[in-house]
Design a protein around this motif. Structure first.
Motif, PDB file in Angstrom:
ATOM      1  N   LEU A 168       3.727  14.621  -9.172  1.00 24.25           N
ATOM      2  CA  LEU A 168       4.812  15.590  -9.318  1.00 24.25           C
ATOM      3  C   LEU A 168       5.479  15.516 -10.688  1.00 24.25           C
ATOM      4  N   GLY A 169       4.990  14.623 -11.537  1.00 22.33           N
ATOM      5  CA  GLY A 169       5.559  14.476 -12.862  1.00 22.33           C
ATOM      6  C   GLY A 169       6.800  13.615 -12.899  1.00 22.33           C
ATOM      7  N   LEU A 170       6.983  12.738 -11.904  1.00 27.30           N
ATOM      8  CA  LEU A 170       8.168  11.892 -11.816  1.00 27.30           C
ATOM      9  C   LEU A 170       7.802  10.434 -12.097  1.00 27.30           C
ATOM     10  N   PRO A 171       8.516   9.771 -12.992  1.00 24.97           N
ATOM     11  CA  PRO A 171       8.198   8.387 -13.353  1.00 24.97           C
ATOM     12  C   PRO A 171       8.844   7.399 -12.379  1.00 24.97           C
ATOM     13  N   PRO A 172       8.076   6.651 -11.618  1.00 24.14           N
ATOM     14  CA  PRO A 172       8.652   5.707 -10.656  1.00 24.14           C
ATOM     15  C   PRO A 172       8.795   4.303 -11.241  1.00 24.14           C
ATOM     16  N   PHE A 173       9.968   3.720 -11.057  1.00 19.45           N
ATOM     17  CA  PHE A 173      10.219   2.338 -11.452  1.00 19.45           C
ATOM     18  C   PHE A 173      10.439   1.506 -10.190  1.00 19.45           C
ATOM     19  N   LEU A 174       9.985   0.264 -10.224  1.00 12.28           N
ATOM     20  CA  LEU A 174       9.894  -0.562  -9.029  1.00 12.28           C
ATOM     21  C   LEU A 174      10.814  -1.780  -9.122  1.00 12.28           C
ATOM     22  N   LYS A 175      11.404  -2.140  -7.967  1.00  9.48           N
ATOM     23  CA  LYS A 175      12.100  -3.425  -7.886  1.00  9.48           C
ATOM     24  C   LYS A 175      12.029  -3.941  -6.461  1.00  9.48           C
ATOM     25  N   THR A 176      12.163  -5.248  -6.330  1.00 11.87           N
ATOM     26  CA  THR A 176      12.292  -5.819  -4.992  1.00 11.87           C
ATOM     27  C   THR A 176      13.660  -5.437  -4.444  1.00 11.87           C
ATOM     28  N   SER A 177      13.737  -5.324  -3.135  1.00 14.08           N
ATOM     29  CA  SER A 177      15.040  -5.048  -2.521  1.00 14.08           C
ATOM     30  C   SER A 177      15.810  -6.333  -2.257  1.00 14.08           C
ATOM     31  N   GLY A 178      15.082  -7.454  -2.239  1.00 10.38           N
ATOM     32  CA  GLY A 178      15.699  -8.698  -1.807  1.00 10.38           C
ATOM     33  C   GLY A 178      15.801  -8.778  -0.296  1.00 10.38           C
ATOM     34  N   GLY A 179      15.303  -7.761   0.383  1.00  8.70           N
ATOM     35  CA  GLY A 179      15.296  -7.737   1.849  1.00  8.70           C
ATOM     36  C   GLY A 179      13.863  -7.742   2.349  1.00  8.70           C
ATOM     37  N   LYS A 180      13.504  -6.709   3.118  1.00  4.08           N
ATOM     38  CA  LYS A 180      12.156  -6.640   3.669  1.00  4.08           C
ATOM     39  C   LYS A 180      11.237  -5.702   2.906  1.00  4.08           C
ATOM     40  N   GLY A 181      11.817  -4.775   2.150  1.00  5.22           N
ATOM     41  CA  GLY A 181      11.009  -3.733   1.546  1.00  5.22           C
ATOM     42  C   GLY A 181      11.065  -3.709   0.035  1.00  5.22           C
ATOM     43  N   LEU A 182      10.850  -2.516  -0.507  1.00  4.95           N
ATOM     44  CA  LEU A 182      10.839  -2.300  -1.946  1.00  4.95           C
ATOM     45  C   LEU A 182      11.663  -1.067  -2.281  1.00  4.95           C
ATOM     46  N   HIS A 183      12.185  -1.011  -3.486  1.00  3.98           N
ATOM     47  CA  HIS A 183      12.911   0.155  -3.971  1.00  3.98           C
ATOM     48  C   HIS A 183      12.116   0.797  -5.102  1.00  3.98           C
ATOM     49  N   ILE A 184      11.969   2.109  -5.028  1.00  2.31           N
ATOM     50  CA  ILE A 184      11.364   2.881  -6.103  1.00  2.31           C
ATOM     51  C   ILE A 184      12.438   3.815  -6.648  1.00  2.31           C
ATOM     52  N   VAL A 185      12.688   3.704  -7.940  1.00  2.44           N
ATOM     53  CA  VAL A 185      13.788   4.427  -8.586  1.00  2.44           C
ATOM     54  C   VAL A 185      13.204   5.401  -9.612  1.00  2.44           C
ATOM     55  N   VAL A 186      13.641   6.652  -9.543  1.00  2.00           N
ATOM     56  CA  VAL A 186      13.179   7.689 -10.464  1.00  2.00           C
ATOM     57  C   VAL A 186      14.343   8.151 -11.336  1.00  2.00           C
ATOM     58  N   PRO A 187      14.291   7.929 -12.652  1.00  2.21           N
ATOM     59  CA  PRO A 187      15.351   8.425 -13.533  1.00  2.21           C
ATOM     60  C   PRO A 187      15.252   9.934 -13.701  1.00  2.21           C
ATOM     61  N   GLU A 218       0.830  -1.208   0.000  1.00  6.54           N
ATOM     62  CA  GLU A 218       0.000   0.000   0.000  1.00  6.54           C
ATOM     63  C   GLU A 218       0.862   1.254   0.000  1.00  6.54           C
ATOM     64  N   ALA A 219       1.921   1.235   0.791  1.00  4.43           N
ATOM     65  CA  ALA A 219       2.809   2.391   0.862  1.00  4.43           C
ATOM     66  C   ALA A 219       3.494   2.640  -0.481  1.00  4.43           C
ATOM     67  N   ALA A 220       3.893   1.574  -1.160  1.00  2.00           N
ATOM     68  CA  ALA A 220       4.526   1.724  -2.466  1.00  2.00           C
ATOM     69  C   ALA A 220       3.567   2.357  -3.466  1.00  2.00           C
ATOM     70  N   HIS A 221       2.311   1.930  -3.441  1.00  2.00           N
ATOM     71  CA  HIS A 221       1.319   2.522  -4.333  1.00  2.00           C
ATOM     72  C   HIS A 221       1.127   4.009  -4.028  1.00  2.00           C
ATOM     73  N   ARG A 222       1.093   4.358  -2.754  1.00  2.00           N
ATOM     74  CA  ARG A 222       0.897   5.771  -2.399  1.00  2.00           C
ATOM     75  C   ARG A 222       2.081   6.616  -2.852  1.00  2.00           C
ATOM     76  N   LEU A 223       3.289   6.116  -2.635  1.00  2.00           N
ATOM     77  CA  LEU A 223       4.471   6.848  -3.078  1.00  2.00           C
ATOM     78  C   LEU A 223       4.478   6.975  -4.597  1.00  2.00           C
ATOM     79  N   ARG A 224       4.114   5.912  -5.270  1.00  2.00           N
ATOM     80  CA  ARG A 224       4.061   5.964  -6.732  1.00  2.00           C
ATOM     81  C   ARG A 224       3.085   7.041  -7.192  1.00  2.00           C
ATOM     82  N   ASP A 225       1.899   7.059  -6.605  1.00  2.00           N
ATOM     83  CA  ASP A 225       0.884   8.034  -7.015  1.00  2.00           C
ATOM     84  C   ASP A 225       1.368   9.461  -6.766  1.00  2.00           C
ATOM     85  N   PHE A 226       2.025   9.679  -5.625  1.00  2.08           N
ATOM     86  CA  PHE A 226       2.486  11.024  -5.311  1.00  2.08           C
ATOM     87  C   PHE A 226       3.590  11.467  -6.267  1.00  2.08           C
ATOM     88  N   LEU A 227       4.513  10.573  -6.555  1.00  2.00           N
ATOM     89  CA  LEU A 227       5.569  10.911  -7.506  1.00  2.00           C
ATOM     90  C   LEU A 227       4.972  11.217  -8.877  1.00  2.00           C
TER      91      LEU A 227
END
Length: 313
Positions: free
Chosen positions: A171-190, A159-168
């Motif tokens: 703001l006109g920022l394209p979010p790309f997603l990947k697993t962290s391989g740990g406990k969370g997720l990484h969102i990367v903006v070029p 849910e948090a990832a979706h909210r961050l994605r929507d907010f970015l």
């Protein structure tokens, strides 16, 4: 999720491809050494995994300084993080002087020989900086690491990832997603290379502060275990000079040897956890490859426009 045992050689196309493609690569020693006591995966199996994943991983490594997490005695033993050159040289490893003033040269991996040379020297994880070595003063990406505190369950992270994605996106920022391989997720903006390290970090901090003020029961604005019990800290500190983030397709030095994998946003709701793919089953994901990030290089955004949008909001 309990990682499965590695697929036997006769049943693993990924392993056969790795062996076939490494004849002229790096000489491997101590292949029988167990890297992960939890799964029984050996150094040889890890080497073969990286040999097979190299075509997918190298686009995420090339031209970026890299830091290595090395585990000479396996992940149950003492590990150390290496950002700078030392007397031990890996085959094909490039050294980058003058990028980190006052320190030894940074490291760069541009080909499979250097990648496998690092694995031969007991590297397990590969972390990259947010800037490329030829234009290092201005980062070309921004990273948000969703770091869950005690008591946070996986659906809350989704849910948090979706909210961050929507907010970015607002703001006109394209979010790309990947697993962290740990406990969370990484969102990367070029990003376009328009801002320096401090400006990118300050902007990412402002994004985190906004979300924490908007939903204080969900997001924590400060790092540290005490500040995020039952909450998620969106780690913006990875955007500062000297910070790194684990690269896509890197193995993680955790039980089961999970792997950070690029995702399409449409896949997120069905994801079981950030360690869904690991050395024992990564061949089930390899065919998808980097397809979820196909538009990454075409999506670089202006932080100036996003800053103005954030200030208006």
């Amino acid at each position: 999720m309990t990682p499965s045992r590695p697929t036997p050689p006769s049943r693993s196309p990924l392993r056969r491809a790795a062996i076939a493609g490494r004849k002229d690569a790096v000489r491997l020693t101590h292949a029988e050494r167990v890297i992960d006591p939890h799964s029984g995966i050996t150094k040889g199996r890890l080497f073969e995994c990286y040999a097979a994943l190299a075509p997918l991983m190298l686009p995420h490594l090339r031209r970026r300084p890299v830091a290595l997490l090395r585990a000479p005695d396996g992940i149950a033993g003492q590990m150390f993080f290496q950002k700078h050159a030392d007397p031990v040289r890996f085959p094909g490893l490039r050294q980058l002087p003058d990028l980190d003033p006052g320190h030894q040269p940074l490291l760069q991996i541009d080909d499979a020989r250097a990648l496998l040379g690092a694995v031969q020297m007991n590297a397990v994880e590969f972390h990259t900086w947010n800037g490329i070595s030829t234009a290092f003063a201005r980062p070309d990406r921004m990273v948000f690491d969703l770091d869950p505190g005690e008591g946070v369950q996986w659906p809350q992270i989704v849910e948090a990832a979706h909210r961050l994605r929507d907010f970015l996106a607002e703001l006109g920022l394209p979010p790309f997603l990947k697993t962290s391989g740990g406990k969370g997720l990484h969102i990367v903006v070029p990003l376009r290379r328009e801002n320096d390290w401090d400006e990118v970090k300050d902007f990412s901090h402002a994004v985190v502060q906004h979300l924490a003020q908007e939903q204080p029961d969900r997001f924590a604005a400060k790092s540290g275990p005490r500040n995020r019990v039952g909450k998620i800290f969106i780690d913006y500190l990875r955007n500062g000079f000297g910070a790194t983030t684990v690269a896509a397709w890197s193995v993680r030095a955790r039980p089961g040897l999970p792997i950070s994998v690029p995702l399409a946003w449409e896949e997120l709701d069905a994801l079981a956890g950030s360690g869904q793919w690991h050395v024992g089953n990564i061949e089930t994901r390899a065919d998808t490859g980097n397809a979820p990030w196909d538009n990454y290089d075409l999506s670089k955004a202006s932080l100036g426009r996003a800053t103005r949008a954030l200030q208006k909001g």
